[in-house]
Scaffold this motif. Structure first.
Motif, PDB file in Angstrom:
ATOM      1  N   GLY A 130       0.938  -1.155   0.092  1.00 23.05           N
ATOM      2  CA  GLY A 130       0.093   0.050   0.081  1.00 23.05           C
ATOM      3  C   GLY A 130       0.758   1.279  -0.112  1.00 23.05           C
ATOM      4  N   ASP A 131       0.042   2.195   0.282  1.00 18.54           N
ATOM      5  CA  ASP A 131       0.614   3.677   0.322  1.00 18.54           C
ATOM      6  C   ASP A 131       1.302   3.761   1.945  1.00 18.54           C
ATOM      7  OD1 ASP A 131       1.349   6.329   0.579  1.00 18.54           O
ATOM      8  OD2 ASP A 131      -0.752   7.027  -0.052  1.00 18.54           O
ATOM      9  N   TYR A 132       2.615   3.515   1.964  1.00 15.97           N
ATOM     10  CA  TYR A 132       3.164   3.650   3.224  1.00 15.97           C
ATOM     11  C   TYR A 132       3.363   5.139   3.643  1.00 15.97           C
ATOM     12  CZ  TYR A 132       4.052  -1.148   3.697  1.00 15.97           C
ATOM     13  OH  TYR A 132       3.918  -2.723   3.870  1.00 15.97           O
ATOM     14  N   ASN A 133       3.241   6.079   2.594  1.00 18.97           N
ATOM     15  CA  ASN A 133       3.728   7.471   2.999  1.00 18.97           C
ATOM     16  C   ASN A 133       5.111   7.554   3.563  1.00 18.97           C
ATOM     17  OD1 ASN A 133       1.653   9.284   1.983  1.00 18.97           O
ATOM     18  ND2 ASN A 133       0.276   7.977   3.254  1.00 18.97           N
ATOM     19  N   ASP A 134       5.939   6.804   3.100  1.00 17.44           N
ATOM     20  CA  ASP A 134       7.387   6.792   3.669  1.00 17.44           C
ATOM     21  C   ASP A 134       8.261   6.320   2.436  1.00 17.44           C
ATOM     22  OD1 ASP A 134       9.451   7.366   5.316  1.00 17.44           O
ATOM     23  OD2 ASP A 134       8.895   6.116   7.103  1.00 17.44           O
ATOM     24  N   VAL A 135       9.498   6.944   2.269  1.00 17.24           N
ATOM     25  CA  VAL A 135      10.486   6.656   1.307  1.00 17.24           C
ATOM     26  C   VAL A 135      11.269   5.234   1.934  1.00 17.24           C
ATOM     27  CG1 VAL A 135      10.626   8.876   0.546  1.00 17.24           C
ATOM     28  CG2 VAL A 135      12.108   8.205   2.592  1.00 17.24           C
ATOM     29  N   VAL A 136      11.811   4.908   0.987  1.00 17.33           N
ATOM     30  CA  VAL A 136      12.559   3.344   1.383  1.00 17.33           C
ATOM     31  C   VAL A 136      13.551   3.715   2.489  1.00 17.33           C
ATOM     32  CG1 VAL A 136      14.192   1.893   0.271  1.00 17.33           C
ATOM     33  CG2 VAL A 136      12.308   2.627  -1.094  1.00 17.33           C
ATOM     34  N   GLU A 137      14.173   4.923   2.463  1.00 11.07           N
ATOM     35  CA  GLU A 137      15.193   4.973   3.747  1.00 11.07           C
ATOM     36  C   GLU A 137      14.507   5.274   5.062  1.00 11.07           C
ATOM     37  OE1 GLU A 137      16.298   6.098  -0.417  1.00 11.07           O
ATOM     38  OE2 GLU A 137      15.053   7.026   0.839  1.00 11.07           O
ATOM     39  N   GLY A 138      13.053   5.341   5.084  1.00  8.90           N
ATOM     40  CA  GLY A 138      12.635   5.747   6.263  1.00  8.90           C
ATOM     41  C   GLY A 138      12.864   4.683   7.416  1.00  8.90           C
ATOM     42  N   ASP A 139      12.657   5.097   8.446  1.00  5.76           N
ATOM     43  CA  ASP A 139      12.888   4.303   9.737  1.00  5.76           C
ATOM     44  C   ASP A 139      11.825   3.352   9.830  1.00  5.76           C
ATOM     45  OD1 ASP A 139      14.932   5.850  10.564  1.00  5.76           O
ATOM     46  OD2 ASP A 139      13.794   7.049  11.861  1.00  5.76           O
ATOM     47  N   LEU A 140      10.665   3.406   9.256  1.00  4.83           N
ATOM     48  CA  LEU A 140       9.599   2.236   9.132  1.00  4.83           C
ATOM     49  C   LEU A 140      10.040   1.066   8.520  1.00  4.83           C
ATOM     50  CD1 LEU A 140       6.794   1.818   9.497  1.00  4.83           C
ATOM     51  CD2 LEU A 140       6.410   2.803   7.093  1.00  4.83           C
ATOM     52  N   PHE A 141      11.151   1.006   7.681  1.00  7.48           N
ATOM     53  CA  PHE A 141      11.396  -0.150   6.843  1.00  7.48           C
ATOM     54  C   PHE A 141      12.407  -0.803   7.795  1.00  7.48           C
ATOM     55  CE2 PHE A 141       9.396   2.276   3.649  1.00  7.48           C
ATOM     56  CZ  PHE A 141       8.505   1.358   3.322  1.00  7.48           C
ATOM     57  N   ALA A 142      13.132  -0.255   8.647  1.00  7.48           N
ATOM     58  CA  ALA A 142      13.967  -0.873   9.511  1.00  7.48           C
ATOM     59  C   ALA A 142      12.918  -1.664  10.634  1.00  7.48           C
ATOM     60  CB  ALA A 142      14.840   0.230  10.400  1.00  7.48           C
ATOM     61  N   THR A 143      12.105  -1.174  11.063  1.00  3.97           N
ATOM     62  CA  THR A 143      10.950  -1.706  11.998  1.00  3.97           C
ATOM     63  C   THR A 143      10.293  -3.010  11.359  1.00  3.97           C
ATOM     64  OG1 THR A 143      10.353   0.341  13.256  1.00  3.97           O
ATOM     65  CG2 THR A 143       8.807  -1.359  13.226  1.00  3.97           C
ATOM     66  N   LEU A 144       9.986  -2.917   9.974  1.00  3.93           N
ATOM     67  CA  LEU A 144       9.408  -3.843   9.210  1.00  3.93           C
ATOM     68  C   LEU A 144      10.465  -4.998   9.322  1.00  3.93           C
ATOM     69  CD1 LEU A 144       7.139  -2.129   6.462  1.00  3.93           C
ATOM     70  CD2 LEU A 144       6.355  -4.026   8.374  1.00  3.93           C
ATOM     71  N   SER A 145      11.719  -4.622   8.972  1.00 12.46           N
ATOM     72  CA  SER A 145      12.764  -5.596   8.850  1.00 12.46           C
ATOM     73  C   SER A 145      13.050  -6.364  10.213  1.00 12.46           C
ATOM     74  CB  SER A 145      14.091  -4.863   8.484  1.00 12.46           C
ATOM     75  OG  SER A 145      15.294  -5.821   8.331  1.00 12.46           O
ATOM     76  N   SER A 146      12.976  -5.803  11.332  1.00 14.44           N
ATOM     77  CA  SER A 146      13.064  -6.395  12.523  1.00 14.44           C
ATOM     78  C   SER A 146      11.785  -7.157  12.926  1.00 14.44           C
ATOM     79  CB  SER A 146      13.261  -5.248  13.603  1.00 14.44           C
ATOM     80  OG  SER A 146      12.011  -4.746  14.090  1.00 14.44           O
ATOM     81  N   LEU A 147      10.818  -7.153  12.013  1.00 14.22           N
ATOM     82  CA  LEU A 147       9.550  -7.795  12.233  1.00 14.22           C
ATOM     83  C   LEU A 147       9.668  -9.042  11.263  1.00 14.22           C
ATOM     84  CD1 LEU A 147       6.952  -5.199  12.937  1.00 14.22           C
ATOM     85  CD2 LEU A 147       8.015  -6.751  14.576  1.00 14.22           C
ATOM     86  N   GLY A 148      10.720  -9.030  10.247  1.00 12.23           N
ATOM     87  CA  GLY A 148      10.737 -10.340   9.491  1.00 12.23           C
ATOM     88  C   GLY A 148      10.316 -10.127   8.033  1.00 12.23           C
ATOM     89  N   PHE A 149      10.192  -8.635   7.800  1.00 12.37           N
ATOM     90  CA  PHE A 149       9.647  -8.188   6.547  1.00 12.37           C
ATOM     91  C   PHE A 149      10.944  -7.507   5.406  1.00 12.37           C
ATOM     92  CE2 PHE A 149       5.838  -8.955   8.646  1.00 12.37           C
ATOM     93  CZ  PHE A 149       4.715  -9.105   7.519  1.00 12.37           C
ATOM     94  N   ASP A 150      10.901  -7.750   4.232  1.00  9.82           N
ATOM     95  CA  ASP A 150      11.830  -7.233   3.520  1.00  9.82           C
ATOM     96  C   ASP A 150      10.668  -6.074   2.792  1.00  9.82           C
ATOM     97  OD1 ASP A 150      14.132  -7.968   4.174  1.00  9.82           O
ATOM     98  OD2 ASP A 150      14.161  -9.711   2.601  1.00  9.82           O
ATOM     99  N   ASN A 151      11.453  -5.028   2.097  1.00  9.74           N
ATOM    100  CA  ASN A 151      10.543  -4.120   1.172  1.00  9.74           C
ATOM    101  C   ASN A 151      11.199  -4.419  -0.164  1.00  9.74           C
ATOM    102  OD1 ASN A 151       9.915  -1.951  -0.191  1.00  9.74           O
ATOM    103  ND2 ASN A 151      10.577  -0.272   1.100  1.00  9.74           N
ATOM    104  N   ALA A 152      10.286  -4.545  -1.143  1.00  6.23           N
ATOM    105  CA  ALA A 152      10.640  -5.008  -2.497  1.00  6.23           C
ATOM    106  C   ALA A 152      11.483  -3.959  -2.935  1.00  6.23           C
ATOM    107  CB  ALA A 152       9.463  -5.044  -3.549  1.00  6.23           C
TER     108      ALA A 152
END
Length: 125
Positions: free
Chosen positions: A45-67
């Protein structure tokens, strides 16, 4: 998902965007807490955040990768139509559980009348 947007005029957009990152982080943690643990999961979806955003570090810690972190692109998936100067960013993402999926391809398609462009991601289970 459609996480909290940065609602501002075009001159203040980036500072407001950065200022709402904690809100999006709380939203994604709340969503993750509600997910079934035994089902391979993709969060799109629309995460309203850029790839470099901290949100994707959070997702990574939860076992998710960003395409788009795994398959970088210079393309923007969102644009502020009519803004001067032009304003565009990659805000739409596909996060997938790295233990269940393998990324094959990720692209942003040009065209359309929406302020968001189509994102196409191919995953193998």
């Amino acid at each position: 998902v459609h996480l909290k947007p940065a609602v501002a005029d075009q001159l203040e957009w980036w500072s407001v965007h950065r200022g709402t990152r904690d809100d999006r982080d709380r939203e994604i943690k709340g969503l993750h807490a509600s997910l079934a643990r035994d089902v391979p999961t993709i969060i799109v979806g629309d995460y309203n955040d850029v790839v470099e955003g901290d949100l994707f570090a959070t997702l990574s810690s939860l076992g998710f990768d960003n395409a788009f972190r795994e398959r970088p692109t210079a393309a923007a998936s969102w644009r502020w139509l009519g803004a001067e100067p032009p304003l565009a960013a990659l805000l739409d993402h596909v996060a997938y559980q790295r233990d269940h999926f393998r990324l094959v391809d990720a692209v942003v398609l040009a065209g359309g009348r929406s302020d968001h462009l189509a994102v196409v991601v191919k995953l193998e289970l």
